[in-house]
Design a protein around this motif. Structure first.
Motif, mmCIF file in Angstrom:
data_model
loop_
_atom_site.group_PDB
_atom_site.id
_atom_site.type_symbol
_atom_site.label_atom_id
_atom_site.label_comp_id
_atom_site.label_asym_id
_atom_site.label_seq_id
_atom_site.Cartn_x
_atom_site.Cartn_y
_atom_site.Cartn_z
ATOM 1 N N GLY A 1 0.809 -1.209 0.000
ATOM 2 C CA GLY A 1 0.000 0.000 0.000
ATOM 3 C C GLY A 1 0.832 1.244 0.000
ATOM 4 O O GLY A 1 2.069 1.200 -0.080
ATOM 5 N N ARG A 2 0.133 2.353 0.089
ATOM 6 C CA ARG A 2 0.788 3.662 0.097
ATOM 7 C C ARG A 2 0.061 4.546 1.112
ATOM 8 O O ARG A 2 -1.172 4.544 1.187
ATOM 9 N N VAL A 3 0.823 5.310 1.887
ATOM 10 C CA VAL A 3 0.267 6.247 2.860
ATOM 11 C C VAL A 3 0.429 7.651 2.299
ATOM 12 O O VAL A 3 1.539 8.058 1.916
ATOM 13 N N VAL A 4 -0.697 8.398 2.239
ATOM 14 C CA VAL A 4 -0.696 9.715 1.608
ATOM 15 C C VAL A 4 -1.418 10.732 2.490
ATOM 16 O O VAL A 4 -2.112 10.378 3.443
ATOM 17 N N GLU A 5 -1.255 11.990 2.147
ATOM 18 C CA GLU A 5 -1.964 13.069 2.814
ATOM 19 C C GLU A 5 -3.440 13.026 2.448
ATOM 20 O O GLU A 5 -3.805 12.760 1.297
ATOM 21 N N ALA A 6 -4.300 13.292 3.435
ATOM 22 C CA ALA A 6 -5.751 13.269 3.204
ATOM 23 C C ALA A 6 -6.214 14.636 2.704
ATOM 24 O O ALA A 6 -7.068 15.293 3.307
ATOM 25 N N ASP A 7 -5.648 15.079 1.602
ATOM 26 C CA ASP A 7 -6.095 16.327 0.971
ATOM 27 C C ASP A 7 -5.967 16.147 -0.529
ATOM 28 O O ASP A 7 -5.658 15.064 -1.027
ATOM 29 N N ASP A 8 -6.207 17.222 -1.258
ATOM 30 C CA ASP A 8 -6.187 17.121 -2.718
ATOM 31 C C ASP A 8 -4.810 16.785 -3.262
ATOM 32 O O ASP A 8 -4.688 16.246 -4.366
ATOM 33 N N SER A 9 -3.760 17.072 -2.486
ATOM 34 C CA SER A 9 -2.405 16.831 -2.982
ATOM 35 C C SER A 9 -2.073 15.343 -3.049
ATOM 36 O O SER A 9 -1.303 14.913 -3.918
ATOM 37 N N GLN A 10 -2.626 14.559 -2.098
ATOM 38 C CA GLN A 10 -2.320 13.123 -2.037
ATOM 39 C C GLN A 10 -0.804 12.879 -1.996
ATOM 40 O O GLN A 10 -0.306 11.863 -2.494
ATOM 41 N N ARG A 11 -0.077 13.800 -1.376
ATOM 42 C CA ARG A 11 1.374 13.642 -1.277
ATOM 43 C C ARG A 11 1.714 12.431 -0.420
ATOM 44 O O ARG A 11 1.060 12.182 0.597
ATOM 45 N N PRO A 12 2.760 11.698 -0.803
ATOM 46 C CA PRO A 12 3.143 10.528 -0.008
ATOM 47 C C PRO A 12 3.686 10.938 1.354
ATOM 48 O O PRO A 12 4.291 12.006 1.503
ATOM 49 N N ILE A 13 3.473 10.101 2.346
ATOM 50 C CA ILE A 13 3.980 10.319 3.695
ATOM 51 C C ILE A 13 5.060 9.276 3.956
ATOM 52 O O ILE A 13 4.791 8.073 3.939
ATOM 53 N N ALA A 14 6.277 9.746 4.169
ATOM 54 C CA ALA A 14 7.384 8.842 4.480
ATOM 55 C C ALA A 14 7.443 8.577 5.980
ATOM 56 O O ALA A 14 6.967 9.377 6.782
ATOM 57 N N GLN A 15 8.014 7.445 6.338
ATOM 58 C CA GLN A 15 8.203 7.045 7.738
ATOM 59 C C GLN A 15 6.883 6.875 8.488
ATOM 60 O O GLN A 15 6.832 6.959 9.709
ATOM 61 N N ALA A 16 5.783 6.625 7.763
ATOM 62 C CA ALA A 16 4.529 6.256 8.423
ATOM 63 C C ALA A 16 4.637 4.803 8.862
ATOM 64 O O ALA A 16 5.209 3.965 8.157
ATOM 65 N N ARG A 17 4.090 4.509 10.019
ATOM 66 C CA ARG A 17 4.167 3.158 10.552
ATOM 67 C C ARG A 17 2.839 2.448 10.337
ATOM 68 O O ARG A 17 1.784 2.937 10.741
#
Length: 653
Positions: free
Chosen positions: A464-480
């Motif tokens: 999977g992929r962890v992203v910001e919950a906004d329109d940017s959908q930017r990836p979040i690094a170091q999410a656990r």
């Protein structure tokens, strides 16, 4: 090594090439699905919905889950006269090697050897003789140490002539300063409160050589270092004590709150015993009636009394003196379960003991040895690194955590000593393989070892992929990303987790092909619990997980969809220990003491504890039909169940 160093508990993310367990050893009932961590460990805060309760249990000695890493490899090497072990010590947050880390290995024959890592964090341990070794201590400047009680390390290595085991990975947690705050029942800061970091041994520090005692300042604050899973206790003579755990959310926010309770009874004895008028006393002896000094005696509210809790929910502890005697004072009237432990012996238990007894005797016997082998189901080849969890079957649904150890053995062998008479479930997990379990019976009068062999099949992969919950959908690094309750392992839950990379991507291997729940957290974001996620073999569309950013000054919270109830297994049902205001359980009229027998027509015994929790959770505003047996606080009730539809609601903790 000094007493304090010997008394520490695990303060690392220990990968050991097995990717399973530093295991959450928090108790003995069936709360195998770890509850989503609270953003602040505030005692008075409502718990998250549809999560297991913390029923009476033996306090934690080891804590911190592991990230899944590639399996250790075993190969023949004639230069390894007495065997060899190779690997790396890395940072749990960056994966980079740690130079100058010191590792100490103790031999079951006596003695210990220490080595240091090189510039890239690599180490090579060459035992002086074949046999069994324990990973006793790992320390590095700027990192929390690994230091379980001396001789009780959960990591066992078997050195075999001509065999080298490589790719072991030990991940130390960076030493980050946390801010604690002590509050009164009215939410006001409390100055002069005494704070301790606790382990499962009475009065001992959870860390070494880290400071373990503090006093709150005029703002009620104190600063400390502690690993995930550490217990923090605050006491003040004008209030009752409070304890809280360093959860992943606390570690991310770097803040913890402890809310003291209102005092209704006599003053504590020097601030070290809980309010109450009763006591328990007795002796701990071996099978020849010889006294056992230094045994740990734990006293908790009787499991049969749940959801009633007497006195401190965390329970009470004492160490036996030179004559094997113990005294636990300051108990509230009620019934308690008492457990005595000492390394190498089968623990002794007394159940449903009324406060006030002073004639108790707990006998620690030698117990029976459990042995077995773990192999690849397809090839028959031994698996060289794996974890074994043992649970005592208390009832149809209820299981009591007994022990969990990790083994590194080129032949895939394991051995556990000190099992008393009883029925057990033994579970095994290894990296890349689906966990497996088997029933084991230890009969009365057993004189030879009991055997349980396992053949593990390759597990499923979850990506999977962890992203910001906004329109940017930017990836979040170091999410656990942590998988909750992949095994029904009680408090010794095997947890698989991973950290997202710079693209926000993560992957977890070795999962059983079943529905699981994920806990996802990242610094500066609200955490989420996602339920009914299915890991499947083969290529599957990656899961996209969106996390909301916290606003300036906002405390992170955990978002979860469930019925809003705290649950614990008891006999053949899940008992409600607390009903959260605003949740679906409260809307449906469910109350403390009610028991859940079936979920959408399926028995909770058939589903198991973790399966029941996953079945209760689901999409927001959807309905689940629960078969309820009515009870009340202190009485789980009897008789048939009544079907009650309950709406799942989104709640935040």
């Amino acid at each position: 090594m000094n007493k304090r160093a010997q008394g520490g508990v695990l303060a690392v993310l220990l990968l050991v090439g097995i990717g399973v367990g530093l295991f959450l050893m928090r108790g003995r009932d069936t709360h195998s699905l770890p509850s989503p961590p609270a953003p602040t460990a505030q005692v008075a805060k409502p718990p998250a919905p549809a999560v297991p309760a913390p029923p009476p249990s033996v306090p934690s000695r080891h804590a911190a889950p592991l990230r899944l890493v590639p399996a250790a490899t075993s190969s023949e090497d004639m230069r390894a006269t007495h065997g060899a072990f190779e690997g790396r010590v890395v940072s749990a947050t960056t994966g980079e090697g740690i130079a100058g880390a010191e590792l100490t290995f103790s031999s079951d024959r006596g003695g210990a050897s220490s080595i240091r890592t090189g510039a890239d964090g690599r180490f090579r341990f060459l035992p002086g003789a074949p046999g069994t070794y324990q990973l006793a201590v790992v320390t590095a400047q700027g990192y929390l140490p690994f230091g379980p009680e001396w001789g009780e390390s959960p990591i066992r290595l078997t050195a075999t002539e001509g065999h080298r085991i490589s790719d072991l990975v030990l991940a130390l947690t960076p030493e980050v300063e946390l801010l604690g705050k002590v509050l009164s029942p009215d939410g006001q800061p409390v100055a002069g409160a005494r704070i301790r970091l606790l382990t499962g041994r009475a009065g001992e520090s959870v860390l070494f050589p880290t400071a373990d005692g503090f006093t709150s300042d005029s703002a009620g604050e104190f600063r400390f270092h502690a690993p995930e899973g550490a217990q923090v206790e605050a006491r003040h003579p004008e209030y009752t004590s409070a304890r809280a755990e360093v959860t992943p959310s606390v570690a991310l926010s770097r803040r913890m709150e402890l809310t003291l309770g209102r005092r209704t009874g006599a003053l504590e004895d020097g601030g070290t015993r809980a309010t109450g008028t009763e006591g328990l006393a007795g002796r701990v002896v071996d099978s020849r009636s010889a006294p056992l000094p230094g045994a740990l005696v734990s006293v908790r509210t009787a499991a049969r009394a749940y959801p009633a809790v007497f006195g401190d929910p965390m329970g009470y502890e004492a160490l036996t003196d030179g004559e094997g005697r113990f005294t636990v004072e300051g108990l509230e009237p009620g019934t308690y379960d008492i457990t005595a432990h000492q390394m190498g012996l089968a623990p002794a238990r007394l159940k449903d003991i009324a406060a006030g007894r002073k004639d108790l005797t707990l006998i620690l016997a030698e117990g029976t040895k459990l042995v077995g082998s773990v192999r690849d189901a397809a090839s028959g080849a031994p698996i060289s690194s794996f974890s074994v969890s043992v649970m005592l079957k208390v009832g149809p649904l209820q299981r009591e955590s007994f022990t969990q150890l990790s083994f590194i053995d080129a032949q895939g062998h394991y051995a556990l000593a000190g099992l008393p008479i009883g029925s057990y479930v033994v579970q095994v997990a290894a990296p890349g393989y689906a966990p497996a379990e088997a029933p084991v019976e230890v009969p009365d009068g057993a004189s030879s070892p009991v055997r349980a062999d396992f053949a593990l099949s390759r597990g499923a992969r979850l990506t999977g992929r962890v992203v910001e919950a906004d329109d940017s959908q930017r990836p979040i690094a170091q999410a656990r990303v942590s998988v909750e309750g992949t095994l029904d392992t009680g408090a010794l839950s095997v947890r698989f987790d991973a950290l997202s990379d710079t693209k926000g991507d993560f992957a977890i291997d070795g999962l059983p092909p079943q529905e699981v729940s994920l806990y996802v957290a990242a610094e500066g974001h609200h955490s989420r619990v996602l339920s009914n996620v299915r890991a499947r073999p083969g290529t599957v569309e990656p899961l996209v997980i969106a996390l909301r950013k916290t606003k300036p000054g906002e405390e992170p919270q955990v978002e979860l969809v469930g019925i809003g109830a705290v649950l614990a297994a008891r006999d053949d049902a899940l008992v409600l220990g607390q009903v959260v205001e605003g949740g679906g359980a409260a809307e449906a009229g469910l109350a403390v003491g009610d028991s859940i027998l079936r979920i959408d027509g399926v028995s909770v015994v058939e589903l198991g504890f973790a399966g029941s929790i996953n079945r209760i959770r689901g999409p927001e505003n959807s309905r689940v039909v629960l078969s309820i047996r009515r009870g009340q606080a202190g009485d789980a009730g009897t008789g048939p169940g009544v079907d009650v539809p309950v709406t799942r609601r989104r709640l935040q903790q």
